[in-house]
Design a protein around this motif. Structure first.
Motif, short mmCIF file in Angstrom:
data_model
loop_
_atom_site.label_atom_id
_atom_site.label_comp_id
_atom_site.label_asym_id
_atom_site.label_seq_id
_atom_site.Cartn_x
_atom_site.Cartn_y
_atom_site.Cartn_z
N LEU A 1 17.11 -1.14 7.12
CA LEU A 1 16.89 0.30 7.18
C LEU A 1 16.75 0.81 5.75
CD1 LEU A 1 16.78 2.94 8.83
CD2 LEU A 1 19.28 3.07 8.62
N PHE A 2 15.55 1.25 5.38
CA PHE A 2 15.26 1.61 3.99
C PHE A 2 14.94 3.10 3.92
CE2 PHE A 2 12.54 2.06 0.26
CZ PHE A 2 13.28 1.37 -0.70
N ASN B 1 19.42 0.08 -6.59
CA ASN B 1 19.41 0.31 -5.15
C ASN B 1 20.82 0.59 -4.66
OD1 ASN B 1 19.17 0.27 -2.38
ND2 ASN B 1 17.94 -1.60 -2.31
N PRO B 2 21.09 1.78 -4.08
CA PRO B 2 22.45 2.09 -3.61
C PRO B 2 22.97 1.09 -2.59
CG PRO B 2 21.12 4.08 -3.67
CD PRO B 2 20.19 2.94 -3.91
N LEU C 1 9.98 -5.43 3.50
CA LEU C 1 11.37 -5.31 3.93
C LEU C 1 11.78 -6.51 4.77
CD1 LEU C 1 11.41 -1.54 4.98
CD2 LEU C 1 11.79 -2.54 2.72
N GLN C 2 13.07 -6.80 4.75
CA GLN C 2 13.57 -7.89 5.56
C GLN C 2 13.84 -7.42 6.98
OE1 GLN C 2 17.10 -8.36 2.97
NE2 GLN C 2 18.25 -8.37 4.86
N THR D 1 11.12 -6.41 12.91
CA THR D 1 10.71 -5.13 12.34
C THR D 1 11.79 -4.59 11.41
OG1 THR D 1 11.65 -3.86 14.18
CG2 THR D 1 9.35 -4.55 14.38
N ALA D 2 11.37 -3.63 10.58
CA ALA D 2 12.28 -2.89 9.72
C ALA D 2 11.97 -1.40 9.91
CB ALA D 2 12.09 -3.29 8.26
#
Length: 820
Positions: A92-93, A126-127, A87-88, A24-25
């Protein structure tokens, strides 16, 4: 071909066992309305689950990883927003959706900030990628240098040139506040830290030209940084052989007050001590940044941005040996030094902003800021040098050492330069949005007070004879003929300036999104103006004004199975002179210097498509710039010296190409290619290359991981650039002396292994939410890149040699990263 990147990565990594990971992400963030007010009770859902935002608009949602998931954001009175995520594992996005009350979502088109960036010609970075990519000067600027059209031939510097411009032609904003470059910095190793703390960043937007009227008066580019607003308590720490970064964030119990704090300490002795000059080197770079916000109610909030930075640079060179030439004719420069350099740069910056939103359509903002810098550049260094022939016998124990020397000489450099600058700004910005129409306006007053003392000279002695500057009407045939004129330094500058610059600037622009037959179109029309007055002690007051109209147009055709956006922008851009541009080669202020003017024409296209069932985007832009009233300059390392004369015209044209996407599933990578040609015509003598004429640029940013061990990752940042014009000796006429430095090639690689992640069994009993250990190798191929040349004259033959000043060799760095 799909597995090729993985096989390449496995060549670097050996003996690592597989690990079991969660599948999960996590998505988290704050939901906002059109005027950035947090929304509570927003329903966030996907096929197998969902959640609601709390009273502060915050949400956290776990979604399946390694596949495309459609997440719906719904709220009564707002149109539904659907966003697709891939997401991989364990990622955490942070995603902060903006729900719209007016614009209906049509079919499968996703309304998102990314799409708006494509329409406006903005590159959004992307930061998290910024924080991971290795570099001798890590941060936002390090990642920018892998983009097409952006160049820097100095890994020790955070400065960059864009499409033929110089370092002074780039706008940098943090939370709508303009920030400034140091004044007296001469070389990259003196810069220390970038003012942008990448640990605090939420959004990074970059435009390489053709930008809107709402941005300020510069010729080349805009970097727009937004610091994040905390949604929970968190802290992080990065430790490496180069320094320490620490950040913390949190919010009050009622969630009205948020605080974000970052502290950094940097010491790049590891890099500089690896160079060709043996030194006693003590660089100390420290800064503290804060971002506080307080929400009084749904209509009014207050925020404060503060920064304290102290850079101290202590330098005591001892010896240097540089081997150059060819195998047939090897030459070595040997230097013994006496003396030292003591530089200090102290910066204090503070800004307070109040935002008032009386209704859902109107947003008003008032900001007051102050920037104060005190800079010192003091040095006395005596260099005793000799040219010699090194031993080329590789079997000999003394291979590379100098057998004998000739052309003994010396050089004495002296400086007592001090600068104190205070810049105070007050500005108002407003935005009115109704439906698909948007009106933006702004008004700003700035006062710049600069007190500057310049005192420096250089004396060159070769074989006992003082070398005079090659001034017109003077010849020097030493040692064959006596020269009995009075002795003078080879170069000397002395000035004392007390300058006041008052500026009033403003802009007005209108944007509209509309349907054009079956396509969607967007346009922006704007105008900005600035009036400024230069005055001060012993300076005749001078007032000037400029007006800059600008416009952009974008079109998104409704083509089946093809997602393309076409863009066209044109406008006039002025750069009213800052203090550096008012100061001539001898340090005297010339108040009559005009604003440099540039006409931008930019045409671009974004094509989004699927490759290997993964998302990719091909972005290309062609541009042309014509510049008039050009203030020509010389560039040495990162120091720019202007002639303070608007006596030239110039042009720049080129083509930028970037292919970005998931070359490896769940990662972001890209390849960029840029072609550039820029020339200037000084006093109608004909066109010659400008100091930033970077003909070819190739950048490669790549992320990878071991498929069976996703926590073991690779980050590669590689740049190739053709050599810049420059390296000419003092007093050389650029029309006579035109040479190029060698090409610049550098590859930095980083390996990181995540020991603890949010889903690992260790995390439950640990204070860490994430813990990773990394190894970085800077300049992995040990390429000898040079930034400038030192010119040495052989007194016996009167031949002059260009001795390259090399940058950093291969360097290893260890890094520990922790999240709490």
């Amino acid at each position: 071909m799909k597995a090729l990147p993985h096989y390449l990565f496995l060549l670097f990594c050996f003996g690592v066992a597989p690990a079991l990971l969660a599948q999960t992400a996590t998505l988290k963030g704050i939901a906002f309305d059109q005027i950035n007010i947090p929304l509570s009770d927003v329903n966030i859902s996907y096929a197998d689950g969902g959640t609601l935002t709390d009273e502060s608009g915050f949400y956290s949602l776990e979604i399946p990883a390694e596949r495309v998931i459609t997440v719906r954001f719904t709220h009564v009175g707002f149109k539904t927003l659907e966003v697709k995520f891939s997401l991989q594992k364990n990622e955490l996005f942070e995603f902060n959706p903006v729900l719209n009350t007016k614009i209906e979502q049509i079919s499968e088109v996703v309304i998102s900030s990314e799409n708006q960036d494509k329409i406006e010609g903005i590159v959004s970075l992307n930061p998290e990628t910024v924080r991971k990519i290795p570099g001798a000067n890590p941060g936002v600027e390090n990642l920018l240098q892998s983009l097409p059209g952006v160049s820097s031939n100095n890994e020790l510097s955070t400065q960059y040139a864009v499409r033929g411009g110089n370092y002074d032609e780039n706008l940098v904003y943090i939370n709508d506040i303009e920030v400034y470059r140091p004044f007296l910095i001469r070389s990259g190793q003196q810069e220390g830290l970038s003012i942008v703390n990448s640990d605090l960043v939420r959004n990074i937007d970059f435009s390489a030209g053709g930008f809107q009227a709402k941005y300020g008066d510069k010729l080349s580019s805009v970097l727009d940084i937004t610091y994040r607003r905390p949604v929970d308590f968190a802290a992080s720490a990065d430790l490496s052989l180069l320094g320490v970064n620490f950040s913390a964030e949190g919010l009050s119990k009622n969630k009205k007050f948020t605080a974000l704090v970052g502290a950094r300490y940097w010491d790049n002795s590891l890099l500089v001590n690896a160079k060709q000059t043996e030194t006693n080197y003590k660089p100390r770079f420290t800064d503290l940044q804060t971002y506080f916000t307080y929400t009084f109610n749904s209509k009014f909030e207050l925020d404060f941005l503060g920064n304290i930075g102290i850079n101290r640079y202590s330098y005591q060179p001892q010896t240097r040996q540089t081997n150059f030439g060819t195998l047939a004719d090897p030459i070595a420069l040997i230097v013994a030094y006496n003396g030292q350099e003591e530089d200090k740069y102290e910066t204090n910056f503070g800004a307070i902003s109040g935002t008032y939103k009386p209704n859902g359509n109107l947003n008003l903002k008032l900001t007051a800021s102050s920037y104060h810098t005190q800079e010192q550049e003091h040095y006395d260094i005596n260099a005793q040098y000799a040219l010699g022939t090194p031993n080329t016998n590789i079997r000999d124990d003394s291979g590379g050492e100098v057998d004998f020397t000739r052309a003994i000489g010396s050089q004495l450099t002296h400086a007592r330069n001090n600068l104190d600058a205070l810049i105070v700004n007050i500005q108002h910005k407003g935005q009115y949005q109704k439906g698909s129409d948007q009106l933006d306006w702004g008004l700003k007053y700035a006062r710049e007070s600069i007190r500057d003392r310049l005192q420096e000279y250089e004396i060159i002695d070769s074989a006992g004879f003082s070398i005079r500057p090659p001034l017109e009407g003077l010849t020097n045939q030493q040692p064959y003929e006596a020269f009995d004129a009075p002795l003078e330094p080879f170069s000397s500058r002395r000035a004392q300036n007390d300058v006041l610059i008052d500026r009033v600037s403003g802009y007005l622009q209108y944007s509209k999104l509309l349907n054009w037959n079956t396509a969607k179109a967007w346009y922006n029309l704007g105008i900005r103006s600035q009036l400024w007055t230069v005055s001060g002690q012993d300076i005749a007051s001078k007032t000037q004004e400029v007006v800059s109209p600008r416009g952009q147009f974008s079109l998104k055709p409704n083509w089946k199975n093809t997602d393309m956006v076409f863009r066209l922008s044109a406008g006039m851009y002025h750069q009213p002179p800052f203090y550096r541009e008012l100061r001539d080669m001898q340090g005297q202020v010339v108040p009559d210097v005009k604003a440099q003017q540039s006409i931008h024409l930019v045409a671009g296209n974004d094509w989004s498509f699927k490759l290997w069932d993964r998302p990719f985007t091909l972005t290309n832009e062609a541009y042309y710039k014509f510049l008039s009233d050009v203030n020509t300059y010389t560039l040495e390392n990162v120091r720019i010296r202007y002639r303070a004369k608007n006596d030239a015209e110039a042009y720049a044209y080129g083509f930028d190409l970037r292919l970005s996407g998931e070359f490896v599933p769940g990662t972001e990578s890209w390849i960029s290619l840029g072609f550039l040609k820029t020339e200037e015509n000084i006093q109608n003598r004909g066109y010659i290359s400008r100091p930033t004429d970077q003909l070819l640029k190739l950048g490669f940013l790549f992320q990878d991981y071991v498929p069976t061990i996703p926590d073991l990752k690779l980050y590669l940042n590689m740049v190739y650039q053709t050599g810049l014009p420059g390296g000419s000796p003092n007093y050389a006429d650029p029309y006579i002396y035109q040479t190029r430095l060698p090409f610049y090639f550098r590859a930095d690689v980083g390996f990181a292994y995540t020991i603890i992640n949010p889903k690992s069994t260790f995390e439950k009993n640990s204070i860490f939410k994430e813990l990773s250990l990394g190894l970085e190798i800077f300049n992995i191929f040990d390429r000898k890149n040079s930034i400038t040349n030192t010119f040495v004259r052989d007194a016996a033959t009167q031949q002059q040699y260009a001795v390259p000043n090399y940058l950093t060799p291969r360097v290893f760095n260890l890094k520990l990263r922790a999240r709490f």
